[in-house]
Design a protein around this motif. Sequence first.
Motif, PDB file in Angstrom:
ATOM      1  N   ASP A 124       0.816  -1.211   0.000  1.00  7.16           N
ATOM      2  CA  ASP A 124       0.000   0.000   0.000  1.00  7.16           C
ATOM      3  C   ASP A 124       0.852   1.265   0.000  1.00  7.16           C
ATOM      4  O   ASP A 124       0.333   2.361  -0.228  1.00  7.16           O
ATOM      5  CB  ASP A 124      -0.937   0.004   1.215  1.00  7.16           C
ATOM      6  CG  ASP A 124      -2.052   1.034   1.071  1.00  7.16           C
ATOM      7  OD1 ASP A 124      -2.873   0.868   0.156  1.00  7.16           O
ATOM      8  OD2 ASP A 124      -2.075   2.003   1.860  1.00  7.16           O
ATOM      9  N   ASN A 132      -5.268   2.559  -6.819  1.00  3.01           N
ATOM     10  CA  ASN A 132      -6.119   1.681  -7.619  1.00  3.01           C
ATOM     11  C   ASN A 132      -6.705   0.491  -6.854  1.00  3.01           C
ATOM     12  O   ASN A 132      -7.790   0.014  -7.214  1.00  3.01           O
ATOM     13  CB  ASN A 132      -5.327   1.147  -8.828  1.00  3.01           C
ATOM     14  CG  ASN A 132      -4.991   2.232  -9.827  1.00  3.01           C
ATOM     15  OD1 ASN A 132      -5.811   2.577 -10.671  1.00  3.01           O
ATOM     16  ND2 ASN A 132      -3.789   2.779  -9.745  1.00  3.01           N
ATOM     17  N   LEU A 133      -6.005   0.034  -5.835  1.00  3.57           N
ATOM     18  CA  LEU A 133      -6.487  -1.153  -5.133  1.00  3.57           C
ATOM     19  C   LEU A 133      -7.149  -0.838  -3.796  1.00  3.57           C
ATOM     20  O   LEU A 133      -7.941  -1.633  -3.290  1.00  3.57           O
ATOM     21  CB  LEU A 133      -5.329  -2.143  -4.918  1.00  3.57           C
ATOM     22  CG  LEU A 133      -4.690  -2.702  -6.190  1.00  3.57           C
ATOM     23  CD1 LEU A 133      -3.613  -3.727  -5.833  1.00  3.57           C
ATOM     24  CD2 LEU A 133      -5.743  -3.330  -7.106  1.00  3.57           C
ATOM     25  N   ASN A 134      -6.781   0.301  -3.189  1.00  2.94           N
ATOM     26  CA  ASN A 134      -7.420   0.718  -1.930  1.00  2.94           C
ATOM     27  C   ASN A 134      -7.389  -0.411  -0.892  1.00  2.94           C
ATOM     28  O   ASN A 134      -8.421  -0.871  -0.390  1.00  2.94           O
ATOM     29  CB  ASN A 134      -8.868   1.153  -2.196  1.00  2.94           C
ATOM     30  CG  ASN A 134      -9.521   1.762  -0.956  1.00  2.94           C
ATOM     31  OD1 ASN A 134      -8.849   2.383  -0.137  1.00  2.94           O
ATOM     32  ND2 ASN A 134     -10.820   1.574  -0.816  1.00  2.94           N
ATOM     33  N   LEU A 135      -6.175  -0.842  -0.541  1.00  2.57           N
ATOM     34  CA  LEU A 135      -6.024  -1.987   0.365  1.00  2.57           C
ATOM     35  C   LEU A 135      -6.243  -1.630   1.830  1.00  2.57           C
ATOM     36  O   LEU A 135      -6.703  -2.474   2.615  1.00  2.57           O
ATOM     37  CB  LEU A 135      -4.622  -2.592   0.198  1.00  2.57           C
ATOM     38  CG  LEU A 135      -4.269  -3.106  -1.208  1.00  2.57           C
ATOM     39  CD1 LEU A 135      -2.834  -3.595  -1.242  1.00  2.57           C
ATOM     40  CD2 LEU A 135      -5.227  -4.203  -1.631  1.00  2.57           C
ATOM     41  N   THR A 143      -9.186  -2.785   4.256  1.00  2.37           N
ATOM     42  CA  THR A 143     -10.484  -2.485   3.652  1.00  2.37           C
ATOM     43  C   THR A 143     -11.076  -3.789   3.110  1.00  2.37           C
ATOM     44  O   THR A 143     -10.461  -4.856   3.195  1.00  2.37           O
ATOM     45  CB  THR A 143     -10.324  -1.492   2.497  1.00  2.37           C
ATOM     46  OG1 THR A 143      -9.492  -2.111   1.498  1.00  2.37           O
ATOM     47  CG2 THR A 143      -9.665  -0.199   2.976  1.00  2.37           C
ATOM     48  N   ALA A 144     -12.258  -3.711   2.520  1.00  4.19           N
ATOM     49  CA  ALA A 144     -12.841  -4.891   1.888  1.00  4.19           C
ATOM     50  C   ALA A 144     -11.933  -5.399   0.772  1.00  4.19           C
ATOM     51  O   ALA A 144     -11.736  -6.611   0.599  1.00  4.19           O
ATOM     52  CB  ALA A 144     -14.229  -4.555   1.339  1.00  4.19           C
ATOM     53  N   SER A 145     -11.346  -4.467   0.004  1.00  3.77           N
ATOM     54  CA  SER A 145     -10.411  -4.859  -1.046  1.00  3.77           C
ATOM     55  C   SER A 145      -9.165  -5.513  -0.448  1.00  3.77           C
ATOM     56  O   SER A 145      -8.675  -6.532  -0.941  1.00  3.77           O
ATOM     57  CB  SER A 145     -10.004  -3.639  -1.877  1.00  3.77           C
ATOM     58  OG  SER A 145      -8.998  -3.963  -2.813  1.00  3.77           O
ATOM     59  N   GLY A 146      -8.648  -4.920   0.639  1.00  2.34           N
ATOM     60  CA  GLY A 146      -7.477  -5.485   1.303  1.00  2.34           C
ATOM     61  C   GLY A 146      -7.749  -6.876   1.846  1.00  2.34           C
ATOM     62  O   GLY A 146      -6.893  -7.776   1.743  1.00  2.34           O
ATOM     63  N   GLY A 148      -9.907  -8.934   0.597  1.00  2.00           N
ATOM     64  CA  GLY A 148     -10.000  -9.824  -0.550  1.00  2.00           C
ATOM     65  C   GLY A 148      -8.637 -10.270  -1.052  1.00  2.00           C
ATOM     66  O   GLY A 148      -8.420 -11.461  -1.318  1.00  2.00           O
ATOM     67  N   TRP A 149      -7.697  -9.323  -1.183  1.00  2.00           N
ATOM     68  CA  TRP A 149      -6.356  -9.684  -1.636  1.00  2.00           C
ATOM     69  C   TRP A 149      -5.634 -10.542  -0.599  1.00  2.00           C
ATOM     70  O   TRP A 149      -4.871 -11.449  -0.951  1.00  2.00           O
ATOM     71  CB  TRP A 149      -5.543  -8.423  -1.933  1.00  2.00           C
ATOM     72  CG  TRP A 149      -5.931  -7.779  -3.230  1.00  2.00           C
ATOM     73  CD1 TRP A 149      -6.741  -6.689  -3.404  1.00  2.00           C
ATOM     74  CD2 TRP A 149      -5.560  -8.207  -4.545  1.00  2.00           C
ATOM     75  NE1 TRP A 149      -6.897  -6.409  -4.735  1.00  2.00           N
ATOM     76  CE2 TRP A 149      -6.178  -7.316  -5.469  1.00  2.00           C
ATOM     77  CE3 TRP A 149      -4.772  -9.231  -5.039  1.00  2.00           C
ATOM     78  CZ2 TRP A 149      -6.018  -7.445  -6.839  1.00  2.00           C
ATOM     79  CZ3 TRP A 149      -4.616  -9.369  -6.414  1.00  2.00           C
ATOM     80  CH2 TRP A 149      -5.227  -8.474  -7.299  1.00  2.00           C
TER      81      TRP A 149
END
Length: 547
Positions: A124, A132-135, A143-146, A148-149
């Motif tokens: 990050d 772009n990924l907003n981790l 975050t929800a994106s983080g 997920g990754w």
Amino acid sequence: MVKPVQSATSRSGAHLRRSVGFYGLMFVSLGSIIGSGWLLGALKAAKVAGPASLLSWILTAVIMATLALIHAELGAAYPVAGGTARFPALVYGVLGGFAGGWVAWLQAVALAPVEVEASVEYLDNITWVKENLNLLSPSGTLTASGFGWSTLLMAIFTLINLVGVKLLSESNSATVIWKTAVPVLTIVVLLSLRFHPGNFSAGGGFAPAGAHGVFAALPVGVVFALQGFEQAVQVGGEARNPQKDISRAIITAMVIGTIVYLLLEIAFIGGLDPAAIAKNWDNPITQGSFGPYATLATLAGAGWLSYVLYADAFVSPAGTGLLYLGTSSRLSYAMGREKVLPKRLGKLSVRGVPVWSILLSFVIGEIAFLPFPSWGKLVEVITSATALMYAFAPLALTALRKRDPDRHRPYKAPAAKVLAPAGFVAANLVIYWTGFDTLWKIMIAIVAGFALFVVARATTKAEDRRAIDWKAAMWILPWLGGMVLISWLGRYGDGGNINALPEWIDLLVVIAFSLVIFYWAVSLAVSSEKVQEAIDRETEELVVQPS
């Protein structure tokens, strides 16, 4: 003369594949030692102890070396999968074995998600990733994106482990070469291009926080960084030549890891801006504090190195997370075989892989992301759990030497009559330095574990349940309760303790208490006959046949 077999058979007829050689074992331990800790340990230790953090690394190295020598003997003489969960069971029966195994599992199962979080948090820092990924949220949590990754990484680790230990070992070996080369390159660059000798006496002198700072630095990242040598023991049931290779692998990994970390601390302190530490060490580096070496590389005119460091900031933690998902599954596999956790966890697939244990580690790792959504929140908890895990090994070593004296020991720890009690004392000092505010949380997790133990006993057929030797395990509750009490009265931690014990007197109290518990616990070990019965139950893995 003795020789190991090439595979170990489970009760279901499947095999743990003995396919890992010396370098695979050594890389398993070294890969566990060099993880996210190298990128953060120096900064956190310096903020607490200043230049005297060098003493923190040396003290930790002495403590870990003591415990590593003990594990080297146990691992070579009793080469079973999930060894740290099973050594205590040999001498303290089903209840004592569960206590040792549970704290070992807590430590290992939490480390995979912690390393994944470190990878995500480092990534990050890259502008493109952040935009772009907003981790991460502004507070630094996933975050929800983080999430997920992070889940994707955990899933990849799980798939590699499901394929088998050989792929795990080979994948790790390639990763460890990179993980070791990057810190060494960082040391060389910083010592060559940016080194200020005056920094070692700046901001209040060499030891601005005194001895207290040296000790307090251990749980904030130093012990966390140097832990992991025991991972060669955890896969001992899959070692090709365990009697010869486990001890050498552990000792080699410890020597390499200690040298690298000590030089990294020297390079870090010497590379700091003297103006930033002129008054104190509260904020020795302001830019890129989550990846301080990248900042120092840029200031040294080696911007290219910062890109290498950001790549490594993903590779190092991810490689360690891969390992710990595998070794935590070996611990739950061991406890499943002992029937102190659901017996399904002790089953192997036709490929010789503990599938259910691996899947459990994945699920618990996913759950850990929720209450502990950042790297820093788990480090001290893991450090305390690690010390509790390590404390069982000196007891097992001494008791097994007394109760199983004729066993072939390819490696014998030197001066074990001194080394073993010293190792137990050292583990308890680390527990104490971690602080009351962390220790009470660990105790809640231990209580939860015993609740699961009760459930597992209740759901196991009576004929499959081994009798509990209450006398052999009666020292555990006074030991844990005593450490909580001393921590509450002591001087370390961020809250809850009352500072009633004077400086240095507190350490003497811990040492005296530890020695009393040590010799009492050794005296309570089960008889030689019961130890032999326990070993006989494991002969399918502890196969050492006459040639």
